[in-house]
Design a protein around this motif. Structure first.
Motif: not given
Length: 413
Positions: A290-304
């Motif tokens: 599950i991934s999401r952009s965290l701003g105009s310069h960053a991405l975050g992700q959860i892996d399971f």
């Protein structure tokens, strides 16, 4: 000469863009010349030069200008959107999708809607994807082994062979992932994916290579893309075939919005271990992101991860569950910094032959990475990763610590 007295650089940019889009390139260039006179090398001047280049069909020149501005300020959403659009026109869809996703975080709703349309078009039109990386890796524990000198078997102490204990070394490694998607219609296609990785050391007994292939039909259901694939996976260890597996996998790619995406991969394989048939058995797993952009310069992700390996001998059969969190951010000047932390729990069905206890493991790992997109050698950029791993077990023989540094070149976006 064009008079710009009392006109701001932002207003000149808007006017120049309007003229370029309308096809009035000569007038747009007059605005560009005025911007150069006022402040050559400014954001507005380089941005307008890129917009004019796009209007003239010079996409490579436009890309270079937009990338120059992002090196200065990775938070500039307007520039990132322009770069994403140019990459889309160049059919470099993976890179375009990456920048569209980052742009969505700080864009108004109307722009996010357009980004979603672009991402859907990318999903429909992308025909290939390539990821290649290689480098060197100093490693404190190349064989992921413990330090015990004595192991208890059948209630008696035995000396542990030297090669079965922790070994440090410096190796070379390579990773490659290539996918080709052939469209048969708007909703149906064929996906062919080949991937592999290799870890090579001076002592070939610790060499580890994996190669796999996935082939199957691809279907589109609205925003979702589903691939049903037959799979083959082969592993060599110490220059000898270690295992081979055949099975099937289902890959689901689902952009929830301009910012969110979910990827799922349930799979089944029948695994044969050539050197130890007692390990043979079916393997089932579910991987997800599950991934999401965290701003105009960053991405975050959860892996399971959840998996089940059955085996002829119950001591080799296990269940595993894992969870990981990762994020990365562009800091400017081409520097991207990332980090991840993950943990997994593995529980075996029964004691291994000779051991008094059933094995139950906890594993944890963390990684820090730094990528410099400003340095490019033959199309590749340098990346450094430092990772730490620790395994705890009910049987101390299977506990280990590992620190690994990877210095590599990878193909950038």
């Amino acid at each position: 000469m064009l008079s710009t007295e009392g006109v701001s650089a932002s207003q000149m940019l808007d006017l120049g863009e309007h003229l370029a889009v309308a096809g009035k390139i000569g007038d747009a260039n007059l605005i560009l010349d005025a911007l150069k006179q006022n402040d050559e090398g400014s954001r507005e001047q380089i941005l307008l030069a890129g917009i004019i280049a796009v209007a003239q069909g010079n996409l490579s020149l436009a890309e270079a200008g937009f990338r120059t501005l992002l090196l200065r300020d990775p938070h500039d959403t307007r520039v990132r959107l322009e770069l994403a659009r140019v990459l889309f026109l160049l059919h470099r869809y993976a890179a375009a999708d990456y920048h569209f996703r980052l742009s969505a975080a700080r864009s108004p709703t109307s722009v996010q809607h357009n980004i979603s349309l672009f991402r859907r078009a990318i999903q429909a039109q992308r025909t290939w994807r390539v990821s290649v990386e290689g480098g060197i890796a100093p490693d404190t524990n190349v064989n992921s082994a413990g330090r015990d000198r004595i192991v208890d078997l059948f209630g008696l102490p035995f000396n542990v062979d030297n090669d079965a204990r922790e070994k440090s070394g410096v190796g070379v490694f390579a990773n490659a992932d290539v996918e080709l998607r052939l469209r048969r219609s708007e909703a149906v296609g064929l996906s062919i994916r080949a991937f592999g990785n290799a870890r090579e050391y001076r002592r070939s007994a610790f060499n580890d290579e994996v190669a796999g292939i996935e082939i199957g039909p691809q279907f589109r259901f609205g925003n979702a893309q589903v691939i049903v694939a037959g799979t083959g996976l082969f592993r060599w260890y110490g220059r000898e075939i270690y295992s081979r597996a055949l099975g099937a996998a289902l890959r689901v790619e689902l952009p929830i919005s301009a910012q969110w995406q979910v990827d799922l991969k349930p799979q089944f394989r029948s695994v044969n271990y050539l050197q130890n048939p007692s390990q043979n058995g079916p393997f089932m797993s579910l991987n997800g992101q599950i991934s999401r952009s965290l701003g105009s310069h960053a991405l975050g992700q959860i892996d399971f991860l959840a998996s089940r390996q059955s085996a002829r001998a119950p001591g080799y059969a296990y269940r595993e569950a894992g969870l990981g969190v990762s994020a990365f951010a562009e800091l400017g000047n081409g520097i991207t910094v990332g980090g991840s932390i993950e943990a997994a729990r593995t529980v075996f069905d029964a004691p291994l032959f000779g051991f008094a206890k059933t094995r139950r493991d906890w594993r944890a790992a963390t990684t820090i990475s730094v990528l410099n997109r400003n340095w490019i050698l033959l199309g590749f950029s340098p990346v450094a990763r430092l990772s730490f791993a620790r395994s705890k077990s009910t049987i101390s023989f299977f506990e280990y610590r590992r620190t690994r540094l990877e210095l590599a070149l990878q193909r950038p976006f």
